[in-house]
Design a protein around this motif. Structure first.
Motif, PDB file in Angstrom:
ATOM      1  N   ARG A  94       2.484   1.777  -3.442  1.00 43.65           N
ATOM      2  CA  ARG A  94       1.499   2.216  -4.431  1.00 43.65           C
ATOM      3  C   ARG A  94       1.114   3.680  -4.186  1.00 43.65           C
ATOM      4  O   ARG A  94       0.996   4.475  -5.122  1.00 43.65           O
ATOM      5  N   TYR A  95       0.923   4.044  -2.922  1.00 44.63           N
ATOM      6  CA  TYR A  95       0.509   5.418  -2.592  1.00 44.63           C
ATOM      7  C   TYR A  95       1.629   6.409  -2.877  1.00 44.63           C
ATOM      8  O   TYR A  95       1.425   7.435  -3.532  1.00 44.63           O
ATOM      9  N   LEU A  96       2.819   6.101  -2.381  1.00 42.48           N
ATOM     10  CA  LEU A  96       3.940   7.020  -2.577  1.00 42.48           C
ATOM     11  C   LEU A  96       4.329   7.130  -4.043  1.00 42.48           C
ATOM     12  O   LEU A  96       4.763   8.188  -4.504  1.00 42.48           O
ATOM     13  N   ILE A 115       0.841  -1.208   0.000  1.00 42.59           N
ATOM     14  CA  ILE A 115       0.000   0.000   0.000  1.00 42.59           C
ATOM     15  C   ILE A 115       0.872   1.254   0.000  1.00 42.59           C
ATOM     16  O   ILE A 115       0.600   2.227  -0.713  1.00 42.59           O
ATOM     17  N   ALA A 116       1.938   1.230   0.803  1.00 42.39           N
ATOM     18  CA  ALA A 116       2.836   2.381   0.888  1.00 42.39           C
ATOM     19  C   ALA A 116       3.517   2.653  -0.453  1.00 42.39           C
ATOM     20  O   ALA A 116       3.604   3.804  -0.901  1.00 42.39           O
ATOM     21  N   LYS A 162       2.463   7.327  -6.517  1.00 38.31           N
ATOM     22  CA  LYS A 162       1.563   8.222  -7.235  1.00 38.31           C
ATOM     23  C   LYS A 162       1.816   9.692  -6.915  1.00 38.31           C
ATOM     24  O   LYS A 162       1.271  10.570  -7.589  1.00 38.31           O
ATOM     25  N   LEU A 163       2.617   9.955  -5.888  1.00 36.44           N
ATOM     26  CA  LEU A 163       2.908  11.337  -5.522  1.00 36.44           C
ATOM     27  C   LEU A 163       3.885  11.955  -6.523  1.00 36.44           C
ATOM     28  O   LEU A 163       4.846  11.295  -6.944  1.00 36.44           O
TER      29      LEU A 163
END
Length: 207
Positions: free
Chosen positions: A185-187, A182-183, A189-190
């Motif tokens: 994938r989230y990071l 999750i980390a 996209k930043l």
């Protein structure tokens, strides 16, 4: 870094011992701990030999390869930027399968091989790709179903049911791996962590 931490702990321990007048107790504790470490290490030899032997049989019998084939559909989704038939994919799948079975010795060279192969797909050699980051996160989260080392330590320490750690290990590794994915994938996209390859290519051509 870890060397500085250990050195700091030792220095603080001796300083506190001197200040409190317990230098002799600190020395005795150090000697007793050294004896305990030797006894623990010797106790680990037999249990580790047993577990590593079992895992080696699993590797030679093709169990690791079968597990790798079962993991392939998942890894294709985790690493969409890596071609299915690329050597990097095979090395990553084998590495993850080996880690799941607790074959750390076999997993390490496979992990290094996977990173080398992933680098061949990397258009910007000095920056890790999404696939590299994801693969490293999975390894760091410690995907393990059979914690052979922990079982050996518990057994050598006199635990009556050392294999009971398998259940908590599965829960812990599931949570840690989920958080890692999750980390990433989230990071990923930043904007801060995204790479503009077109700009990099133009910059290199300008030089």
């Amino acid at each position: 870094m870890i060397n500085f931490i250990w050195a700091g702990l030792l220095i603080v321990g001796f300083v506190v011992g001197i200040i409190t007048g317990n230098v002799e107790e600190v020395t005795n504790a150090a000697i007793e701990s050294a004896n305990t470490a030797v006894e623990l290490a010797l106790g680990l030899v037999g249990v580790m030999a047993l577990w590593l032997g079992i895992m080696k049989i699993a590797e030679k019998s093709g169990l690791v390869e079968k597990l790798a084939r079962g993991l392939k559909p998942i890894t294709l989704k985790l690493f969409p930027d890596v071609p299915a038939e690329h050597p990097a994919m095979g090395a990553m799948v084998m590495n993850i399968a080996a880690n799941i079975l607790g074959l750390g010795n076999a997993a390490t060279p496979l992990g290094l091989k996977a990173m080398q192969e992933l680098q061949t797909l990397n258009p910007k050699k000095d920056t890790a790709t999404n696939a590299m980051v994801t693969f490293l996160a999975i390894n760091t989260s410690s995907v393990t179903l059979v914690p052979a080392t922990s079982i050996a330590i518990l057994a050598s320490a006199g635990a009556k049911t050392p294999t009971e750690i398998i259940g908590p290990t599965i829960i812990a590794t599931t949570v840690s791996t989920a958080v890692a994915l999750i980390a990433t994938r989230y990071l990923g996209k930043l904007p801060k962590y995204q790479i503009n390859y077109d700009e990099d290519i133009e910059y290199e051509e300008a030089k």
